[in-house]
Scaffold this motif. Structure first.
Motif, PDB file in Angstrom:
ATOM      1  N   ALA A 125       0.724  -1.264   0.000  1.00  0.00           N
ATOM      2  CA  ALA A 125      -0.109   0.061  -0.013  1.00  0.00           C
ATOM      3  C   ALA A 125       0.846   1.239  -0.078  1.00  0.00           C
ATOM      4  CB  ALA A 125      -1.081   0.108   1.094  1.00  0.00           C
ATOM      5  N   PRO A 126       1.936   1.191   0.783  1.00  0.00           N
ATOM      6  CA  PRO A 126       2.726   2.728   0.986  1.00  0.00           C
ATOM      7  C   PRO A 126       3.501   2.686  -0.547  1.00  0.00           C
ATOM      8  CG  PRO A 126       3.099   1.258   2.964  1.00  0.00           C
ATOM      9  CD  PRO A 126       2.200   0.583   2.000  1.00  0.00           C
ATOM     10  N   LEU A 127       3.795   1.758  -1.150  1.00  0.00           N
ATOM     11  CA  LEU A 127       4.667   1.647  -2.372  1.00  0.00           C
ATOM     12  C   LEU A 127       3.526   2.111  -3.511  1.00  0.00           C
ATOM     13  CD1 LEU A 127       7.151   1.545  -3.587  1.00  0.00           C
ATOM     14  CD2 LEU A 127       6.715  -0.810  -4.034  1.00  0.00           C
ATOM     15  N   SER A 128       2.485   1.541  -3.550  1.00  0.00           N
ATOM     16  CA  SER A 128       1.589   2.110  -4.388  1.00  0.00           C
ATOM     17  C   SER A 128       1.188   3.754  -4.155  1.00  0.00           C
ATOM     18  CB  SER A 128       0.133   1.230  -4.150  1.00  0.00           C
ATOM     19  OG  SER A 128      -0.721   1.407  -5.294  1.00  0.00           O
ATOM     20  N   ALA A 129       0.972   3.972  -3.001  1.00  0.00           N
ATOM     21  CA  ALA A 129       0.719   5.361  -2.608  1.00  0.00           C
ATOM     22  C   ALA A 129       1.966   6.494  -3.374  1.00  0.00           C
ATOM     23  CB  ALA A 129       0.599   5.574  -1.220  1.00  0.00           C
ATOM     24  N   LEU A 130       3.129   5.884  -3.235  1.00  0.00           N
ATOM     25  CA  LEU A 130       4.234   6.516  -3.641  1.00  0.00           C
ATOM     26  C   LEU A 130       4.282   6.660  -5.228  1.00  0.00           C
ATOM     27  CD1 LEU A 130       7.011   8.127  -3.275  1.00  0.00           C
ATOM     28  CD2 LEU A 130       8.088   5.986  -3.126  1.00  0.00           C
ATOM     29  N   HIS A 131       4.129   5.512  -5.868  1.00  0.00           N
ATOM     30  CA  HIS A 131       3.886   5.446  -7.165  1.00  0.00           C
ATOM     31  C   HIS A 131       2.981   6.513  -7.855  1.00  0.00           C
ATOM     32  CE1 HIS A 131       5.306   0.895  -7.687  1.00  0.00           C
ATOM     33  NE2 HIS A 131       6.347   1.937  -7.580  1.00  0.00           N
ATOM     34  N   GLU A 132       1.462   6.479  -7.136  1.00  0.00           N
ATOM     35  CA  GLU A 132       0.551   7.346  -7.432  1.00  0.00           C
ATOM     36  C   GLU A 132       1.169   9.081  -7.245  1.00  0.00           C
ATOM     37  OE1 GLU A 132      -2.929   9.057  -8.546  1.00  0.00           O
ATOM     38  OE2 GLU A 132      -2.207   6.892  -8.823  1.00  0.00           O
ATOM     39  N   GLU A 133       1.937   9.190  -6.101  1.00  0.00           N
ATOM     40  CA  GLU A 133       2.455  10.483  -5.904  1.00  0.00           C
ATOM     41  C   GLU A 133       3.476  10.714  -7.071  1.00  0.00           C
ATOM     42  OE1 GLU A 133       5.687  12.527  -2.914  1.00  0.00           O
ATOM     43  OE2 GLU A 133       4.352  10.973  -2.193  1.00  0.00           O
ATOM     44  N   LEU A 134       4.387   9.929  -7.443  1.00  0.00           N
ATOM     45  CA  LEU A 134       5.366  10.325  -8.369  1.00  0.00           C
ATOM     46  C   LEU A 134       4.631  10.471  -9.782  1.00  0.00           C
ATOM     47  CD1 LEU A 134       8.224   7.937  -6.924  1.00  0.00           C
ATOM     48  CD2 LEU A 134       7.933  10.417  -6.635  1.00  0.00           C
TER      49      LEU A 134
END
Length: 165
Positions: A125-134
């Protein structure tokens, strides 16, 4: 002719235009890659991993069964010169385990442990959120086009054999 400096020229404080659009494109790719790797690397460090260690765990989780270490090396996103050392560190962390092949003792199979799967599950989940942020500011069609162009750009890069450890 007085052309407005490109975004990359401004970021690099480069006074003259780039010698060619190919040079500018390569520098743009390298700068973008560096910035993405820095952000992703920071997240991986929070979980005690490097990007290469994370890549090994993802490969093993995705395959769902043990793989020979050289097969893992061939599937890596980034070439790693020493897959053995990488697997050593993951094994010391209890995230993978090795098994020698009974038929061919030279072949070492690597499998993800339940601790490795749990760590990836925690990171999803945190990595998916980071992908979305980037990259979430890009439209879906822009992302498809970016992927298409990056694949096309790699066509002339990957002529030689990949290095494995």
């Amino acid at each position: 002719m007085n052309m407005k400096p490109t975004q990359l020229q401004q970021e690099l404080k480069k006074k003259q235009a780039f010698q060619s659009p190919e040079i500018e494109a390569i520098l743009n790719i390298l700068r973008t890659s560096d910035q993405l790797q820095n952000r992703l690397g920071k997240m991986f460090r929070e979980y005690g991993l490097t990007s290469s260690q994370y890549n090994v765990l993802r490969i093993l989780r995705g395959e769902g069964k043990p793989l020979p270490s050289l097969e893992i090396a061939s599937r890596m996103v980034q070439v790693v010169p020493a897959i053995t050392g990488l697997i050593d560190r993951l094994e010391k962390q209890g995230l993978v385990r090795r098994k020698r092949c009974q038929k061919d003792r030279r072949v070492v199979y690597v499998e993800i442990t339940s601790a490795g799967k749990d760590l990836l599950d925690e990171m999803d989940a945190p990595l998916s959120a980071l992908h979305e942020e980037l990259l979430g500011h890009l439209a879906e069609d822009e992302l498809h086009e970016l992927n298409r162009l990056l694949v096309k750009a790699r066509q002339n890069c990957c002529v030689g054999a990949r290095i494995s450890g």
